[in-house]
Design a protein around this motif. Structure first.
Motif, PDB file in Angstrom:
ATOM      1  N   GLY A 158      41.744  45.112  69.242  1.00 39.35           N
ATOM      2  CA  GLY A 158      42.451  45.953  70.207  1.00 39.35           C
ATOM      3  C   GLY A 158      41.856  47.346  70.335  1.00 39.35           C
ATOM      4  N   LYS A 159      42.735  48.359  70.382  1.00 43.17           N
ATOM      5  CA  LYS A 159      42.309  49.734  70.618  1.00 43.17           C
ATOM      6  C   LYS A 159      41.547  50.343  69.445  1.00 43.17           C
ATOM      7  CE  LYS A 159      46.113  50.785  73.794  1.00 43.17           C
ATOM      8  NZ  LYS A 159      47.290  51.655  74.063  1.00 43.17           N
ATOM      9  N   PHE A 160      41.677  49.752  68.269  1.00 48.12           N
ATOM     10  CA  PHE A 160      40.997  50.313  67.105  1.00 48.12           C
ATOM     11  C   PHE A 160      39.552  49.848  67.013  1.00 48.12           C
ATOM     12  CE2 PHE A 160      40.171  51.095  62.565  1.00 48.12           C
ATOM     13  CZ  PHE A 160      40.752  52.343  62.417  1.00 48.12           C
ATOM     14  N   GLY A 161      39.233  48.762  67.696  1.00 44.20           N
ATOM     15  CA  GLY A 161      37.891  48.200  67.607  1.00 44.20           C
ATOM     16  C   GLY A 161      37.839  47.028  66.655  1.00 44.20           C
ATOM     17  N   PHE A 162      36.664  46.518  66.402  1.00 47.48           N
ATOM     18  CA  PHE A 162      36.506  45.334  65.563  1.00 47.48           C
ATOM     19  C   PHE A 162      37.127  45.534  64.178  1.00 47.48           C
ATOM     20  CE2 PHE A 162      34.188  42.520  62.660  1.00 47.48           C
ATOM     21  CZ  PHE A 162      34.325  41.315  63.317  1.00 47.48           C
ATOM     22  N   GLU A 163      37.147  46.783  63.711  1.00 48.01           N
ATOM     23  CA  GLU A 163      37.715  47.082  62.393  1.00 48.01           C
ATOM     24  C   GLU A 163      39.222  46.826  62.327  1.00 48.01           C
ATOM     25  OE1 GLU A 163      36.560  51.114  62.058  1.00 48.01           O
ATOM     26  OE2 GLU A 163      34.575  50.672  61.251  1.00 48.01           O
ATOM     27  N   GLY A 164      39.852  46.579  63.490  1.00 48.20           N
ATOM     28  CA  GLY A 164      41.276  46.301  63.510  1.00 48.20           C
ATOM     29  C   GLY A 164      41.596  44.826  63.661  1.00 48.20           C
ATOM     30  N   SER A 165      40.603  43.955  63.465  1.00 46.69           N
ATOM     31  CA  SER A 165      40.789  42.527  63.682  1.00 46.69           C
ATOM     32  C   SER A 165      40.915  41.757  62.368  1.00 46.69           C
ATOM     33  CB  SER A 165      39.609  41.953  64.473  1.00 46.69           C
ATOM     34  OG  SER A 165      38.447  41.890  63.663  1.00 46.69           O
ATOM     35  N   THR A 166      41.558  40.604  62.446  1.00 39.81           N
ATOM     36  CA  THR A 166      41.663  39.730  61.277  1.00 39.81           C
ATOM     37  C   THR A 166      40.298  39.160  60.898  1.00 39.81           C
ATOM     38  OG1 THR A 166      42.335  37.944  62.793  1.00 39.81           O
ATOM     39  CG2 THR A 166      44.087  39.082  61.582  1.00 39.81           C
ATOM     40  N   SER A 196      27.583  53.188  74.673  1.00 39.44           N
ATOM     41  CA  SER A 196      26.873  52.096  74.014  1.00 39.44           C
ATOM     42  C   SER A 196      25.814  51.475  74.919  1.00 39.44           C
ATOM     43  CB  SER A 196      27.860  51.009  73.589  1.00 39.44           C
ATOM     44  OG  SER A 196      28.551  50.489  74.702  1.00 39.44           O
ATOM     45  N   VAL A 197      24.901  50.756  74.284  1.00 42.39           N
ATOM     46  CA  VAL A 197      23.870  50.034  75.018  1.00 42.39           C
ATOM     47  C   VAL A 197      24.490  48.858  75.764  1.00 42.39           C
ATOM     48  CG1 VAL A 197      21.758  48.675  74.813  1.00 42.39           C
ATOM     49  CG2 VAL A 197      22.072  50.722  73.390  1.00 42.39           C
ATOM     50  N   LEU A 198      25.334  48.094  75.072  1.00 40.64           N
ATOM     51  CA  LEU A 198      26.001  46.943  75.673  1.00 40.64           C
ATOM     52  C   LEU A 198      27.432  47.321  76.051  1.00 40.64           C
ATOM     53  CD1 LEU A 198      24.845  44.158  73.176  1.00 40.64           C
ATOM     54  CD2 LEU A 198      23.908  44.652  75.438  1.00 40.64           C
ATOM     55  N   GLU A 199      27.786  47.067  77.285  1.00 33.67           N
ATOM     56  CA  GLU A 199      29.158  47.314  77.722  1.00 33.67           C
ATOM     57  C   GLU A 199      29.908  45.995  77.711  1.00 33.67           C
ATOM     58  OE1 GLU A 199      29.335  49.402  81.395  1.00 33.67           O
ATOM     59  OE2 GLU A 199      27.931  50.979  80.761  1.00 33.67           O
ATOM     60  N   GLN A 200      31.086  45.993  77.075  1.00 33.61           N
ATOM     61  CA  GLN A 200      31.813  44.750  76.863  1.00 33.61           C
ATOM     62  C   GLN A 200      33.189  44.776  77.513  1.00 33.61           C
ATOM     63  OE1 GLN A 200      34.137  45.267  72.745  1.00 33.61           O
ATOM     64  NE2 GLN A 200      31.941  44.943  72.400  1.00 33.61           N
ATOM     65  N   ASP A 201      33.690  43.594  77.778  1.00 36.01           N
ATOM     66  CA  ASP A 201      35.061  43.411  78.232  1.00 36.01           C
ATOM     67  C   ASP A 201      35.757  42.573  77.176  1.00 36.01           C
ATOM     68  OD1 ASP A 201      37.407  43.280  79.706  1.00 36.01           O
ATOM     69  OD2 ASP A 201      36.754  41.533  80.848  1.00 36.01           O
ATOM     70  N   LEU A 202      36.703  43.193  76.471  1.00 34.92           N
ATOM     71  CA  LEU A 202      37.365  42.549  75.343  1.00 34.92           C
ATOM     72  C   LEU A 202      38.786  42.185  75.733  1.00 34.92           C
ATOM     73  CD1 LEU A 202      36.457  41.896  72.431  1.00 34.92           C
ATOM     74  CD2 LEU A 202      37.568  44.018  71.702  1.00 34.92           C
ATOM     75  N   GLN A 203      39.078  40.904  75.752  1.00 33.50           N
ATOM     76  CA  GLN A 203      40.395  40.399  76.110  1.00 33.50           C
ATOM     77  C   GLN A 203      40.912  39.500  74.999  1.00 33.50           C
ATOM     78  OE1 GLN A 203      41.925  41.397  78.875  1.00 33.50           O
ATOM     79  NE2 GLN A 203      40.149  42.505  79.718  1.00 33.50           N
ATOM     80  N   GLY A 204      42.243  39.276  74.991  1.00 36.10           N
ATOM     81  CA  GLY A 204      42.806  38.371  74.006  1.00 36.10           C
ATOM     82  C   GLY A 204      43.692  39.088  73.001  1.00 36.10           C
ATOM     83  N   PRO A 205      44.213  38.367  72.023  1.00 37.40           N
ATOM     84  CA  PRO A 205      45.133  38.942  71.038  1.00 37.40           C
ATOM     85  C   PRO A 205      44.460  40.016  70.191  1.00 37.40           C
ATOM     86  CG  PRO A 205      44.451  36.733  70.375  1.00 37.40           C
ATOM     87  CD  PRO A 205      43.956  36.917  71.769  1.00 37.40           C
ATOM     88  N   SER A 206      45.115  41.168  70.067  1.00 39.49           N
ATOM     89  CA  SER A 206      44.519  42.282  69.327  1.00 39.49           C
ATOM     90  C   SER A 206      44.336  41.956  67.848  1.00 39.49           C
ATOM     91  CB  SER A 206      45.389  43.537  69.468  1.00 39.49           C
ATOM     92  OG  SER A 206      46.699  43.300  69.006  1.00 39.49           O
ATOM     93  N   LEU A 207      45.142  41.033  67.321  1.00 39.53           N
ATOM     94  CA  LEU A 207      44.974  40.631  65.927  1.00 39.53           C
ATOM     95  C   LEU A 207      43.600  40.015  65.689  1.00 39.53           C
ATOM     96  CD1 LEU A 207      48.402  39.046  64.866  1.00 39.53           C
ATOM     97  CD2 LEU A 207      47.337  41.126  63.957  1.00 39.53           C
TER      98      LEU A 207
END
Length: 302
Positions: A265-273, A250-261
């Motif tokens: 989490g591992k699925f990406g934004f499509e796995g979020s509430t 990707s163009v932007l590299e991110q650090d994603l922390q916090g509750p997977s809900l």
């Protein structure tokens, strides 16, 4: 419901039979291709396997592996849709929803919506300190490859699941029943994605509704293909989320922390509430707009 003329032309009289038949053939063909590919890899690396020095991830992460797989899957999907429409439906692939005149504005809306939805979601995660940007990296070759990949995914999946499956389901079921059924089948075919569990699959189901609402009212594919492409491309190759559990450069590299809900989490934004809420609101809003428009047209004609 399916028209008498369509029933007379069709090899299989019920649209749902043709839809399930296409999906069964699509799944079988992909399994066969997977077995052939696995056999080829084993044959090519037999000696390394004996020595214990072979790592399958070296093959899976190769620069040509994913484009090749998606190209093959797209070709299979298009080939099967062409065969089914020609010999079973007795119609052309173009008739499934490729008319551009009068639908350019819908393609524009479909292309724009993912930027709004993902932009809002990303701002929420960033404001909550769950998402931080660590680097910016632009590789022109990789960027182009990702565009091609996302175009293949959008074209192939929309042609199969909306152009053929939803189209045929609506010929033998009520529109909303067909819409729900096609979205459920769409989610089922994503069960094998890395990190897939109940919430990501619910979100894929809701995405199937968003993509299908327009088609169920217009019988045109341009909104869905534009939305599907923009969503995947902006989500993965630009913002750096995983796309259905798969990582893309990707163009932007991110650090994603916090509750997977919340983050996905591992699925990406499509796995979020967050995605759940956005997809649900979008699906309901689109359905309301189309139904309201239809009611106004009917009222004006009376």
């Amino acid at each position: 419901m399916e028209s008498v003329n369509q029933q007379k032309r069709s090899f299989f009289k019920q649209g749902w039979v043709r839809a399930i038949g296409l999906l069964a053939a699509f799944l079988l063909m992909n399994m066969v291709i997977g077995l052939i590919f696995a056999g080829y890899v084993i044959a090519q690396h037999a000696e390394e396997m004996k020595n214990g020095t072979f790592n399958v991830q070296d093959v899976l992460s190769g620069p040509l592996f994913r484009p090749l797989v998606l190209l093959i899957v797209t070709i299979i999907g298009f080939g099967l849709v062409w065969l089914f429409t020609k010999f079973f439906d007795k119609r052309s692939v173009y008739s499934l929803g490729f008319q551009w005149k009068g639908y350019a504005s819908q393609a524009g809306v479909g292309f724009s919506l993912p930027f709004i939805l993902l932009g809002i979601g990303t701002l929420i995660l960033s404001y909550s300190k769950y998402l931080t940007w660590t680097d910016i990296h632009f590789d022109g070759t990789l960027f182009f490859i990702n565009i091609v990949l996302m175009l293949l995914v959008a074209f192939g999946e929309e042609l199969v699941f909306r152009g053929y499956v939803l189209n045929n389901l609506m010929q033998s079921q009520k529109r909303r029943v067909a819409l729900l059924t096609s979205a459920l089948l769409f989610a089922t075919f994503h069960m094998g994605s890395p990190g897939a569990n109940i919430l990501p699959l619910i979100n894929v189901f809701l995405a199937g509704l968003v993509l299908g609402v327009n088609y169920s009212h217009t019988r045109n594919l341009w909104f869905g293909m534009a939305f599907h492409f923009a969503w995947n491309f902006f989500q993965g190759p630009v913002l750096g989320y995983k796309v259905s559990g798969k990582a893309f450069g990707s163009v932007l590299e991110q650090d994603l922390q916090g509750p997977s809900l919340l983050t996905g989490g591992k699925f990406g934004f499509e796995g979020s509430t967050l995605c759940t809420v956005m997809m649900l609101i979008t699906a309901i809003l689109l359905e309301w707009l189309y139904v309201s428009k239809t009611e106004k047209v009917v009222s004006a004609e009376l």
